[in-house]
Design an enzyme around this catalytic site. Sequence first.
Site, PDB file in Angstrom:
ATOM      1  CG  ASP A 179      -1.809   1.078   1.233  1.00 15.84           C
ATOM      2  OD1 ASP A 179      -3.018   1.082   0.819  1.00 15.84           O
ATOM      3  OD2 ASP A 179      -1.452   2.072   1.823  1.00 15.84           O
TER       4      ASP A 179
ATOM      5  CE1 TYR B  63       0.617   7.711   2.466  1.00 15.64           C
ATOM      6  CE2 TYR B  63       1.070   5.632   1.859  1.00 15.64           C
ATOM      7  CZ  TYR B  63       0.321   6.628   2.504  1.00 15.64           C
ATOM      8  OH  TYR B  63      -0.776   6.087   3.072  1.00 15.64           O
TER       9      TYR B  63
ATOM     10  CE  LYS C 184      -3.844   4.619   0.807  1.00 13.18           C
ATOM     11  NZ  LYS C 184      -2.363   4.675   0.960  1.00 13.18           N
TER      12      LYS C 184
ATOM     13  CG  HIS D 184      -4.542   9.791   0.199  1.00 11.98           C
ATOM     14  ND1 HIS D 184      -2.981   9.440   0.175  1.00 11.98           N
ATOM     15  CD2 HIS D 184      -4.644   9.645   1.735  1.00 11.98           C
ATOM     16  CE1 HIS D 184      -2.379   9.242   0.923  1.00 11.98           C
ATOM     17  NE2 HIS D 184      -3.447   9.145   1.978  1.00 11.98           N
TER      18      HIS D 184
HETATM   19  N1  LIG Z   1      -5.117   6.313   3.912  1.00 10.10           N
HETATM   20  C1  LIG Z   1      -4.594   7.159   4.918  1.00 10.10           C
HETATM   21  O1  LIG Z   1      -4.999   8.425   4.827  1.00 10.10           O
HETATM   22  C2  LIG Z   1      -3.475   6.472   5.512  1.00 10.10           C
HETATM   23  C3  LIG Z   1      -3.015   7.239   6.684  1.00 10.10           C
HETATM   24  C4  LIG Z   1      -2.172   6.506   7.756  1.00 10.10           C
HETATM   25  C5  LIG Z   1      -1.435   5.161   7.191  1.00 10.10           C
HETATM   26  N2  LIG Z   1      -2.236   4.336   5.897  1.00 10.10           N
HETATM   27  C6  LIG Z   1      -1.611   3.179   5.557  1.00 10.10           C
HETATM   28  O2  LIG Z   1      -1.659   2.469   6.448  1.00 10.10           O
HETATM   29  C7  LIG Z   1      -0.319   1.868   6.789  1.00 10.10           C
HETATM   30  C8  LIG Z   1      -0.143   1.376   8.204  1.00 10.10           C
HETATM   31  O3  LIG Z   1      -0.312   2.626   9.068  1.00 10.10           O
HETATM   32  P1  LIG Z   1       0.752   3.324   9.758  1.00 10.10           P
HETATM   33  O4  LIG Z   1       1.959   3.231   8.953  1.00 10.10           O
HETATM   34  O5  LIG Z   1       0.266   4.815   9.887  1.00 10.10           O
HETATM   35  O6  LIG Z   1       0.895   2.763  11.183  1.00 10.10           O
HETATM   36  P2  LIG Z   1       0.690   1.327  11.908  1.00 10.10           P
HETATM   37  O7  LIG Z   1       1.136   0.223  10.923  1.00 10.10           O
HETATM   38  O8  LIG Z   1      -0.408   1.390  12.969  1.00 10.10           O
HETATM   39  O9  LIG Z   1       2.044   1.362  12.983  1.00 10.10           O
HETATM   40  C9  LIG Z   1       3.281   1.544  12.475  1.00 10.10           C
HETATM   41  C10 LIG Z   1       4.199   1.732  13.660  1.00 10.10           C
HETATM   42  O10 LIG Z   1       4.305   0.464  14.580  1.00 10.10           O
HETATM   43  C11 LIG Z   1       5.618  -0.014  14.726  1.00 10.10           C
HETATM   44  N3  LIG Z   1       5.640  -1.561  14.609  1.00 10.10           N
HETATM   45  C12 LIG Z   1       5.164  -2.140  13.443  1.00 10.10           C
HETATM   46  N4  LIG Z   1       5.106  -3.697  13.966  1.00 10.10           N
HETATM   47  C13 LIG Z   1       5.435  -3.659  15.155  1.00 10.10           C
HETATM   48  C14 LIG Z   1       5.528  -4.532  15.894  1.00 10.10           C
HETATM   49  N5  LIG Z   1       5.306  -5.949  15.779  1.00 10.10           N
HETATM   50  N6  LIG Z   1       5.916  -4.458  17.475  1.00 10.10           N
HETATM   51  C15 LIG Z   1       6.342  -3.215  17.793  1.00 10.10           C
HETATM   52  N7  LIG Z   1       6.352  -1.991  16.877  1.00 10.10           N
HETATM   53  C16 LIG Z   1       5.744  -2.340  15.398  1.00 10.10           C
HETATM   54  C17 LIG Z   1       6.281   0.503  13.502  1.00 10.10           C
HETATM   55  O11 LIG Z   1       7.768   0.669  13.821  1.00 10.10           O
HETATM   56  P3  LIG Z   1       8.771   0.294  12.955  1.00 10.10           P
HETATM   57  O12 LIG Z   1       8.606   0.836  11.359  1.00 10.10           O
HETATM   58  O13 LIG Z   1      10.151   1.184  13.618  1.00 10.10           O
HETATM   59  O14 LIG Z   1       9.074  -1.135  12.916  1.00 10.10           O
HETATM   60  C18 LIG Z   1       5.720   2.164  13.247  1.00 10.10           C
HETATM   61  O15 LIG Z   1       6.188   2.782  14.426  1.00 10.10           O
HETATM   62  C19 LIG Z   1       0.656   2.839   6.211  1.00 10.10           C
HETATM   63  O16 LIG Z   1       1.842   2.396   6.126  1.00 10.10           O
HETATM   64  C20 LIG Z   1      -0.110   3.550   5.087  1.00 10.10           C
HETATM   65  O17 LIG Z   1       0.205   2.341   4.003  1.00 10.10           O
HETATM   66  C21 LIG Z   1      -3.147   5.162   5.157  1.00 10.10           C
END
Ligand SMILES: NC(=O)c1ccc[n+]([C@@H]2O[C@H](COP(=O)([O-])OP(=O)(O)OC[C@H]3O[C@@H](n4cnc5c(N)ncnc54)[C@H](OP(=O)(O)O)[C@@H]3O)[C@@H](O)[C@H]2O)c1
Length: 280
Positions: free
Chosen positions: A43, A48, A73, A106
């Site tokens: 994704d 990004y 997106k 998005h």
């Molecule tokens: N459509 C939108 O508006 C929107 C907004 C936000 C996100 N997104 C999408 O959703 C995806 C996921 O959301 P997100 O990246 O915001 O946050 P998330 O997946 O909720 O959290 C990521 C965080 O968790 C840590 N982490 C991951 N796995 C872990 C584990 N097993 N144990 C401990 N810590 C862990 C990562 O650290 P490290 O990387 O240091 O391991 C990072 O700091 C994004 O990458 C993006 O593709 C979309």
Amino acid sequence: MEYVTLNNGIKMPVLGYGVYQVSNEECERCVLDAISVGYRSIDTAQAYGNEEAVGNAIKKCGVPREELFITTKVWISNGGYEKAKTSLRESLCKLQSEYIDLVLIHQPFNDYYGTYRAMEEAYKEGWIRAIGVSNFYPDRLVDLCNFVEVKPAVNQVETHVFQQQAQAHEYMVKYGVQHESWGPFAEGRNDFFTNPVLTKIGEKYNKSAAQTALRFLIQSGVVVIPKSTHKERMIQNIDVFDFVLSGEDMEAIQALDEKESLFFSHYDPAMVEMLTGLHQ
Ligand SMILES: NC(=O)c1ccc[n+]([C@@H]2O[C@H](COP(=O)([O-])OP(=O)(O)OC[C@H]3O[C@@H](n4cnc5c(N)ncnc54)[C@H](OP(=O)(O)O)[C@@H]3O)[C@@H](O)[C@H]2O)c1
């Protein structure tokens, strides 16, 4: 990997890898790592700044393109029919692919009907396999579903144990839209990874709080795209298909729902000003 079937018959992995806040420099390595440990869905987004790195990884990974599921997106500043159309071609080029599996709007701002028409056109031409939206709360989603030709296949919204989106989920089910979570770990907010309820339930299955939270969403009918730049965490986060949470566990996790965003409201004008000003 398990799959869901979208409303147009296309199959999407229930778990993928998100690359938000992964720099362009690091992204190629991260996506190659993710694919090497079994992820098939990636994704990304125009905003990004790492579509090109994702494209490099697609080229280099050695997995046939048809086994991958790539989402991007369209950002707000590319909103409206003409700009969206141009930006979709640019995304295709950066992703170094002949097609994109899923394209989402998005944010529900700018001329998103125009954007959607450009996406419908590309869908009919066959180089986008499914189209949908992101951050469309029930009011916007119902409106869109009622006035477009190709119904959105997916709606990606903030969803995690503290903001479970039960009402939004009901509307997505009603309109045949697949619910996809962004921020499945709430980006670590609220001491996510040491939450006592998630930790205790996870211990029964020899799983971490992170794995328990992902399993909860998958069992709730939600597609997840956790992000990590660490390979060992990528491996941990995809290892959620060998256990099933009991009804009692599901209820205990449902009780964590605070029914509010841990980030921001799309109805806050200051936030809309900030978002619409980005990447102009
Ligand atoms: N459509 C939108 O508006 C929107 C907004 C936000 C996100 N997104 C999408 O959703 C995806 C996921 O959301 P997100 O990246 O915001 O946050 P998330 O997946 O909720 O959290 C990521 C965080 O968790 C840590 N982490 C991951 N796995 C872990 C584990 N097993 N144990 C401990 N810590 C862990 C990562 O650290 P490290 O990387 O240091 O391991 C990072 O700091 C994004 O990458 C993006 O593709 C979309």
